[in-house]
Design a protein around this motif. Structure first.
Motif, PDB file in Angstrom:
ATOM      1  N   GLY A   1       7.123 -17.618  -8.072  1.00 33.63           N
ATOM      2  CA  GLY A   1       5.679 -17.748  -7.991  1.00 33.63           C
ATOM      3  C   GLY A   1       5.016 -16.788  -7.024  1.00 33.63           C
ATOM      4  N   GLY A   2       5.792 -15.866  -6.454  1.00 31.90           N
ATOM      5  CA  GLY A   2       5.236 -14.923  -5.486  1.00 31.90           C
ATOM      6  C   GLY A   2       4.280 -13.926  -6.135  1.00 31.90           C
ATOM      7  N   ARG A   3       3.511 -13.260  -5.283  1.00 40.26           N
ATOM      8  CA  ARG A   3       2.517 -12.332  -5.808  1.00 40.26           C
ATOM      9  C   ARG A   3       2.509 -11.033  -5.003  1.00 40.26           C
ATOM     10  NH1 ARG A   3       0.380 -16.521  -2.891  1.00 40.26           N
ATOM     11  NH2 ARG A   3      -1.470 -16.138  -1.592  1.00 40.26           N
ATOM     12  N   GLN A   4       2.443  -9.933  -5.705  1.00 37.46           N
ATOM     13  CA  GLN A   4       2.383  -8.618  -5.093  1.00 37.46           C
ATOM     14  C   GLN A   4       0.963  -8.079  -5.267  1.00 37.46           C
ATOM     15  OE1 GLN A   4       5.778  -6.717  -4.611  1.00 37.46           O
ATOM     16  NE2 GLN A   4       5.129  -4.584  -4.612  1.00 37.46           N
ATOM     17  N   ILE A   5       0.307  -7.817  -4.159  1.00 37.04           N
ATOM     18  CA  ILE A   5      -1.062  -7.304  -4.164  1.00 37.04           C
ATOM     19  C   ILE A   5      -0.989  -5.818  -3.844  1.00 37.04           C
ATOM     20  CG2 ILE A   5      -3.400  -7.592  -3.300  1.00 37.04           C
ATOM     21  CD1 ILE A   5      -2.171 -10.135  -4.540  1.00 37.04           C
ATOM     22  N   ILE A   6      -1.381  -4.990  -4.798  1.00 41.78           N
ATOM     23  CA  ILE A   6      -1.226  -3.542  -4.680  1.00 41.78           C
ATOM     24  C   ILE A   6      -2.566  -2.919  -4.313  1.00 41.78           C
ATOM     25  CG2 ILE A   6      -0.597  -1.421  -5.910  1.00 41.78           C
ATOM     26  CD1 ILE A   6       1.134  -3.275  -7.746  1.00 41.78           C
ATOM     27  N   TYR A   7      -2.588  -2.150  -3.215  1.00 38.06           N
ATOM     28  CA  TYR A   7      -3.843  -1.519  -2.808  1.00 38.06           C
ATOM     29  C   TYR A   7      -3.681  -0.013  -2.578  1.00 38.06           C
ATOM     30  CZ  TYR A   7      -1.979  -1.992   1.962  1.00 38.06           C
ATOM     31  OH  TYR A   7      -1.186  -1.927   3.095  1.00 38.06           O
ATOM     32  N   GLY A   8      -2.603   0.567  -3.071  1.00 31.44           N
ATOM     33  CA  GLY A   8      -2.422   2.011  -2.930  1.00 31.44           C
ATOM     34  C   GLY A   8      -0.964   2.387  -3.045  1.00 31.44           C
ATOM     35  N   TRP A   9      -0.709   3.693  -2.948  1.00 31.62           N
ATOM     36  CA  TRP A   9       0.670   4.191  -2.968  1.00 31.62           C
ATOM     37  C   TRP A   9       0.758   5.425  -2.074  1.00 31.62           C
ATOM     38  CZ3 TRP A   9      -1.746   2.745  -7.593  1.00 31.62           C
ATOM     39  CH2 TRP A   9      -2.475   3.724  -8.225  1.00 31.62           C
TER      40      TRP A   9
ATOM     41  N   GLY B   1       0.808  -1.213   0.000  1.00 28.94           N
ATOM     42  CA  GLY B   1       0.000   0.000   0.000  1.00 28.94           C
ATOM     43  C   GLY B   1       0.837   1.255   0.000  1.00 28.94           C
ATOM     44  N   VAL B   2       2.141   1.113  -0.151  1.00 27.13           N
ATOM     45  CA  VAL B   2       3.065   2.249  -0.073  1.00 27.13           C
ATOM     46  C   VAL B   2       3.532   2.677  -1.458  1.00 27.13           C
ATOM     47  CG1 VAL B   2       5.300   3.035   0.777  1.00 27.13           C
ATOM     48  CG2 VAL B   2       3.804   1.703   2.261  1.00 27.13           C
ATOM     49  N   GLY B   3       3.872   1.698  -2.300  1.00 22.01           N
ATOM     50  CA  GLY B   3       4.355   2.029  -3.631  1.00 22.01           C
ATOM     51  C   GLY B   3       5.748   2.611  -3.613  1.00 22.01           C
ATOM     52  N   GLY B   4       6.116   3.291  -4.712  1.00 19.30           N
ATOM     53  CA  GLY B   4       7.412   3.937  -4.801  1.00 19.30           C
ATOM     54  C   GLY B   4       8.558   2.969  -4.633  1.00 19.30           C
ATOM     55  N   GLU B   5       9.663   3.460  -4.082  1.00 20.58           N
ATOM     56  CA  GLU B   5      10.859   2.645  -3.920  1.00 20.58           C
ATOM     57  C   GLU B   5      10.636   1.510  -2.930  1.00 20.58           C
ATOM     58  OE1 GLU B   5      14.537   1.008  -4.381  1.00 20.58           O
ATOM     59  OE2 GLU B   5      13.463   2.429  -5.650  1.00 20.58           O
ATOM     60  N   ALA B   6       9.851   1.771  -1.868  1.00 10.35           N
ATOM     61  CA  ALA B   6       9.565   0.706  -0.906  1.00 10.35           C
ATOM     62  C   ALA B   6       8.822  -0.446  -1.571  1.00 10.35           C
ATOM     63  CB  ALA B   6       8.753   1.252   0.264  1.00 10.35           C
TER      64      ALA B   6
END
Length: 314
Positions: A224-232, A208-213
């Motif tokens: 096989g990992g997954r990144q779930i994005i809910y904001g930045w 939920g942070v985005g950017g470089e983090a």
């Protein structure tokens, strides 16, 4: 009544504490004497003009909890005097001593649920439920939660533990202790250079942070990992290339937007409130700000000086 008013897009100082006429509930609405109003990063984006036009002057605030003290035409008398929480919709009058809400948006509250806790779940909680629908965490996962001391992050840490997964939370400074107290297996200061060194084989990143983090978090995922994005919250989205995904057969999924609506917002709210009642979710709430200090609440939230859900108390 007193309310926060905004006359133009801009910085937090544009939020003014003013006396305005009491709102009257229309047909199908109730008036709530507000005991707690939720503050969200979305509110700060709306304040700056990031979500399109609004009608000025406006009173921001989308989440309220309190007591129903007046009824519009067609509303059943049983609602009068009830403790409730409601999501009001986009920029719709919550930063005030009194607010109106459609009766269909109300959730009744038992006496043992505080207004601050309830308002921490109605909007933030429904989003958490929607993101978890996408993440589908299991006991076999190793989960990295960004902003783990935030209103959403704290609930993600709890759910990871609920399903038996290992969970690592990212935070900063004294918030690291809050993350550990909330049940994380480890807490890492993401403001420290090289924080991701040695982290590998994560199976899920809740970003939920985005950017470089967010970019560094992506590099901790194993095959096989997954990144779930809910904001930045950082102000910029996580930069992701198809080449990076191909390297380890990764997936990246945006959990907000149309996908969040598939089950319906009311269904997500019902599940969030049921999770609160059952103890599945125990929201972390920042010490409340006074209503008149809404500008300070926005500034604190934007500078990441808060922990948990930010709440205003009239």
């Amino acid at each position: 009544m007193f309310a926060i008013r905004q006359y133009e897009f801009g910085p937090a100082e544009n939020l003014r504490f003013e006396e305005v006429p009491d709102p009257e509930p229309a047909s199908g609405q109730v008036r709530i004497t507000v005991a707690a109003a939720g503050v969200h990063l979305v509110d700060t984006t709306i304040r700056k003009g990031g979500f399109g036009p609004v009608d000025f002057p406006m009173t921001p605030g989308r989440e309220v909890a309190g007591v129903v003290t007046a009824l519009g035409d067609g509303v059943e008398a049983e609602w009068l005097g009830r403790r409730v929480v409601a999501h009001l919709g986009q920029a719709n009058g919550g930063y005030a001593e009194l607010a109106v809400a459609g009766v269909s948006s109300l959730h009744g509250l038992p006496d043992d649920v505080s207004f601050e806790v309830a308002v921490a779940m109605i909007g933030t909680g429904r989003t958490v439920v929607g993101v978890l629908d996408v993440a589908k965490l299991t006991k076999d996962d190793v989960v990295l939660v960004t902003s783990a001391a935030g209103g959403m992050g704290a609930l993600f840490v709890q759910e990871a533990r609920n399903v038996g997964a290992q969970v690592i939370g990212l935070a900063s400074g004294e918030k690291l202790d809050l993350v550990m107290d909330n049940g994380a297996d480890a807490a890492i200061d993401y403001t420290r250079d090289g924080w991701a060194d040695g982290l590998k084989d994560m199976t899920v990143v809740l970003d939920g942070v985005g950017g470089e983090a967010g970019a560094q978090a992506l590099r901790t995922l194993g095959p096989g990992g997954r990144q779930i994005i809910y904001g930045w919250a950082s102000g910029t989205s996580t930069p992701i290339s198809t080449e990076a995904l191909f390297t380890n057969s990764l997936t990246a999924t945006v959990a907000l937007g149309p996908g969040l609506m598939r089950r319906g917002l009311r269904v997500l709210e019902d599940e969030a409130m049921a999770g609160l009642a059952s103890g599945r979710f125990v929201p972390l709430v920042n010490p409340p700000f006074a209503l008149k200090d809404a500008a300070a609440a926005h500034e604190a939230l934007e500078s990441r000086a808060t922990a948990g859900k930010v709440v205003l108390r009239p």
